[in-house]
Scaffold this active site. Structure first.
Site, PDB file in Angstrom:
ATOM      1  N   ARG A  97       0.948  -1.017   0.208  1.00 39.62           N
ATOM      2  CA  ARG A  97       0.065   0.103   0.136  1.00 39.62           C
ATOM      3  C   ARG A  97       0.497   1.157  -0.284  1.00 39.62           C
ATOM      4  O   ARG A  97       1.324   1.510   0.664  1.00 39.62           O
ATOM      5  CB  ARG A  97      -0.663  -0.444   1.143  1.00 39.62           C
ATOM      6  CG  ARG A  97      -2.115  -1.205   1.060  1.00 39.62           C
ATOM      7  CD  ARG A  97      -3.121  -1.173   2.819  1.00 39.62           C
ATOM      8  NE  ARG A  97      -3.893  -2.560   2.125  1.00 39.62           N
ATOM      9  CZ  ARG A  97      -4.525  -1.926   2.262  1.00 39.62           C
ATOM     10  NH1 ARG A  97      -5.381  -1.410   1.368  1.00 39.62           N
ATOM     11  NH2 ARG A  97      -5.588  -3.842   1.708  1.00 39.62           N
ATOM     12  N   SER A 108     -21.687 -14.991  10.014  1.00 38.87           N
ATOM     13  CA  SER A 108     -21.977 -13.923   9.423  1.00 38.87           C
ATOM     14  C   SER A 108     -21.954 -14.160   8.039  1.00 38.87           C
ATOM     15  O   SER A 108     -21.442 -15.188   6.775  1.00 38.87           O
ATOM     16  CB  SER A 108     -20.530 -14.003   9.808  1.00 38.87           C
ATOM     17  OG  SER A 108     -19.420 -12.686   8.875  1.00 38.87           O
ATOM     18  N   LYS A 148     -18.208 -19.927  14.715  1.00 37.19           N
ATOM     19  CA  LYS A 148     -19.990 -19.114  13.027  1.00 37.19           C
ATOM     20  C   LYS A 148     -20.068 -20.142  12.192  1.00 37.19           C
ATOM     21  O   LYS A 148     -18.975 -20.652  12.218  1.00 37.19           O
ATOM     22  CB  LYS A 148     -18.331 -17.914  13.143  1.00 37.19           C
ATOM     23  CG  LYS A 148     -17.324 -18.504  12.317  1.00 37.19           C
ATOM     24  CD  LYS A 148     -16.056 -17.728  11.730  1.00 37.19           C
ATOM     25  CE  LYS A 148     -14.863 -17.938  11.442  1.00 37.19           C
ATOM     26  NZ  LYS A 148     -14.117 -18.315  12.154  1.00 37.19           N
ATOM     27  N   SER A 206     -19.554  -1.544   0.790  1.00 39.93           N
ATOM     28  CA  SER A 206     -18.311  -1.204   0.671  1.00 39.93           C
ATOM     29  C   SER A 206     -17.304  -1.266  -0.729  1.00 39.93           C
ATOM     30  O   SER A 206     -17.180  -0.092  -1.033  1.00 39.93           O
ATOM     31  CB  SER A 206     -17.174  -0.457   1.841  1.00 39.93           C
ATOM     32  OG  SER A 206     -16.586  -1.449   1.649  1.00 39.93           O
ATOM     33  N   HIS A 243     -21.954   2.526   5.691  1.00 36.05           N
ATOM     34  CA  HIS A 243     -21.709   3.207   4.525  1.00 36.05           C
ATOM     35  C   HIS A 243     -23.065   3.549   3.624  1.00 36.05           C
ATOM     36  O   HIS A 243     -23.773   4.376   2.790  1.00 36.05           O
ATOM     37  CB  HIS A 243     -21.004   2.338   3.243  1.00 36.05           C
ATOM     38  CG  HIS A 243     -19.787   2.338   3.569  1.00 36.05           C
ATOM     39  ND1 HIS A 243     -18.854   2.964   2.966  1.00 36.05           N
ATOM     40  CD2 HIS A 243     -19.013   1.487   3.840  1.00 36.05           C
ATOM     41  CE1 HIS A 243     -17.289   3.016   3.480  1.00 36.05           C
ATOM     42  NE2 HIS A 243     -17.488   1.879   3.510  1.00 36.05           N
ATOM     43  N   LYS A 299     -17.748   9.311   8.313  1.00 37.92           N
ATOM     44  CA  LYS A 299     -17.933   9.033   6.361  1.00 37.92           C
ATOM     45  C   LYS A 299     -18.989  10.168   6.459  1.00 37.92           C
ATOM     46  O   LYS A 299     -18.524  11.527   5.961  1.00 37.92           O
ATOM     47  CB  LYS A 299     -18.691   7.983   5.595  1.00 37.92           C
ATOM     48  CG  LYS A 299     -16.889   7.011   6.061  1.00 37.92           C
ATOM     49  CD  LYS A 299     -17.462   5.298   5.573  1.00 37.92           C
ATOM     50  CE  LYS A 299     -16.790   4.717   5.430  1.00 37.92           C
ATOM     51  NZ  LYS A 299     -14.968   3.993   6.729  1.00 37.92           N
ATOM     52  N   THR A 340     -10.539   3.119  26.041  1.00 40.18           N
ATOM     53  CA  THR A 340     -10.283   3.434  25.093  1.00 40.18           C
ATOM     54  C   THR A 340     -10.482   5.280  25.448  1.00 40.18           C
ATOM     55  O   THR A 340     -12.099   5.279  25.864  1.00 40.18           O
ATOM     56  CB  THR A 340     -11.341   4.275  23.460  1.00 40.18           C
ATOM     57  OG1 THR A 340     -10.914   2.193  23.507  1.00 40.18           O
ATOM     58  CG2 THR A 340     -10.714   4.262  22.143  1.00 40.18           C
ATOM     59  N   THR A 341      -9.585   5.965  24.435  1.00 37.05           N
ATOM     60  CA  THR A 341      -9.901   7.896  25.432  1.00 37.05           C
ATOM     61  C   THR A 341     -11.305   8.161  24.179  1.00 37.05           C
ATOM     62  O   THR A 341     -11.470   8.356  23.523  1.00 37.05           O
ATOM     63  CB  THR A 341      -8.387   8.473  24.333  1.00 37.05           C
ATOM     64  OG1 THR A 341      -7.895   8.235  25.940  1.00 37.05           O
ATOM     65  CG2 THR A 341      -8.760   9.842  24.784  1.00 37.05           C
TER      66      THR A 341
END
Length: 507
Positions: free
Chosen positions: A93, A208, A227, A260, A288, A319, A348-349
């Site tokens: 990437r 899923s 699953k 997406s 999305h 988004k 988490t903050t």
């Protein structure tokens, strides 16, 4: 004084193996053992070694610590091999240096590279340009001046701000749910919620969709719950799997409305009905779709009047709402359970004040009449791009949503076309493995209401030139000016009386 130990041995043996004897048994000698503790001091030398002619001086092993060479793992070599493998198969990437512009008349353009070359951005998920809307910006700036730029820690430690509670109440209202909970991102929201729920419910089984986002896959994995994967957007396969499930155990059916990478929209009502028929909870990702569909921008469920079919909905503030963060909405008890047990939330903050204020302003903006106008313009420009690609004979995957994928098989080929487009002033990121399967590479266009017909015309011309430049066929999708699939001939009429209003007529 001679050493009684060495003195009792044959002098030839001591001469040949003295260093070995000292290394193995020297620590037993009261004189030599001090030599190990205080290295290099003369007083520690053995009187036998000093006086005996057999060994005139203690070997080096007696005057310094014995260090064995321990081989170490070649970390840099391993990392280099991993990166080289990614580069070799074109899945490495490359992050483009792109600074999006927000000023009036500049958006959706950006400055690219060290030369700050002007390019048009086609792949950002700031779908409606809410990030640069004046009301959203003013709310964020006011929050900074009033409360600062950071949250100062987790909500438990630093405090639960009133803006946080207002935002969660607004999200719950948007989705017609009793409660909502915000996270640092929707990846975290999906991961934390799914991993926590499937882990704490005894015997829970997860079903899923094969096309689910990495965040949902990660959450299911982290739960370690059993699953089953059903075919993408296939209600019949879901029913088949659920019908074989044991009765009376908790079940989660997990899928998303707008995919997406393909732009496909799920058969929401049918999948929810099947899930509930077999006693499962539905977890539906509307990431999305929020902001873009429904009268108030609540997503596909609102557009189809199916909000009550979804037990847990997840969405993003990053988004269409133009900020950052994620959330879930559902029953009060369920939300409180995640709030109380999910490590991804607890440790988490909290979201900072400008993000809270900007998100609240964006949700209210897109729920208003102005928001509905923005969505209408958005859909118009999406249709214009799809039709322009069709008329040019350029490939596009069938999409019923705002996402316009252009397939280009081969990670090397899609990267070359993306580079060719950038040279022509159009930025779109090549999509390849692991975001999509190998052989399903594509460009993913996300046009918005601030793109113009002229921009699209320029993009289509650049695409044609880029395909030619890289020896990629693209003329197989039109036959004599008509669609290959349905033989319908298209023409486009653009009404300029009102800015960004497009009328498309099939003749």
């Amino acid at each position: 004084m001679p050493c009684p130990f060495l003195g009792s041995m044959n002098q030839g043996f001591v001469r040949n193996y003295g260093s070995v004897l000292l290394k193995q048994y020297g620590n037993l000698c009261p004189i030599l053992s001090r030599g190990f503790r205080s290295l290099g001091v003369d007083e520690t030398k053995c009187p036998f070694i000093q006086d005996n002619s057999i060994v005139s001086e203690a070997p080096r092993e007696m005057t310094e610590d014995i260090k064995e060479s321990v081989p170490t793992y070649q970390y840099d070599k391993f990392f280099s091999e991993q990166i080289n493998a990614k580069k070799k198969d074109y899945s490495y990437r490359v992050f483009r240096k792109v600074s999006r512009l927000a000023a009036e008349g500049m958006y959706p353009q950006a400055l690219e590279g060290p030369e700050h070359r002007r390019v048009t951005v086609w792949c950002a998920n700031d779908y409606l340009g809410a990030s640069r809307h004046r009301a959203v910006q003013d709310a964020a700036v006011s929050a900074i001046r009033a409360y600062g730029t950071g949250a100062g820690g987790t909500r438990n430690i630093a405090g639960n701000s009133q803006m946080t509670e207002k935002l969660e109440a607004e999200i719950a209202k948007l989705h017609k749910k009793p409660a909502a909970l915000i996270f640092s991102s929707c990846f975290v929201a999906n991961d934390a919620t799914l991993s926590t729920l499937a882990k704490i419910m005894p015997g829970c089984i997860v079903y899923s969709d094969a096309g689910n986002h990495a965040s949902m896959i990660q959450g299911i994995r982290n739960s370690r719950a059993p699953k089953h994967i059903f075919r993408h957007n296939d209600p019949n396969h879901l029913r088949e799997l659920l019908s074989a499930s044991p009765a009376g155990v908790p079940k989660l059916v997990v899928f998303e409305t707008v995919h997406s990478m393909s732009g496909a929209i799920c058969p929401l009502e049918e999948m929810c009905n099947i899930a509930h028929e077999y006693g499962a909870l539905t977890f539906v990702d509307e990431v999305h779709a929020v902001g873009l569909y429904g009268k108030h921008g609540a997503g596909i469920a609102e557009e189809r009047g199916l909000e009550h079919h979804i037990d847990i909905v997840s969405g993003t503030l990053g988004k269409a709402f133009g900020n950052v963060g994620g959330y879930i909405a559902g029953s009060s008890l369920l939300v409180d359970t995640i709030r109380s047990l999910a490590p991804g939330f607890i440790f988490t903050t909290a979201l900072p004040p400008p993000t809270l204020a900007g998100s609240l302003a964006a949700i209210r903006l897109l729920a208003s009449e102005e928001g509905r106008s923005m969505r209408a313009k958005h859909q118009g420009i999406v249709r214009y791009l799809k039709l322009s690609l069709l008329i040019a004979g350029l490939p596009q995957m069938p999409s019923v949503s705002h996402i316009v994928p252009v397939p280009i098989t081969g990670a090397d080929k899609v990267a070359l076309v993306a580079e060719s487009l950038m040279k022509r002033g159009h930025y779109v990121q090549a999509i390849n493995y692991p975001t999509v399967a190998r052989g399903e590479e594509r460009l993913r266009f996300a046009p918005g209401p601030h793109h113009t017909p002229e921009m699209i015309d320029s993009l289509v011309t650049a695409l044609i030139e880029s395909f030619h430049e890289n020896n990629i066929r693209f003329d197989q999708f039109m036959v004599n000016g008509a669609c290959r699939e349905c033989s319908m001939e298209y023409k486009v009429d653009i009404a300029y009386e009102e800015p960004y209003k497009y009328t498309m007529i099939a003749a």
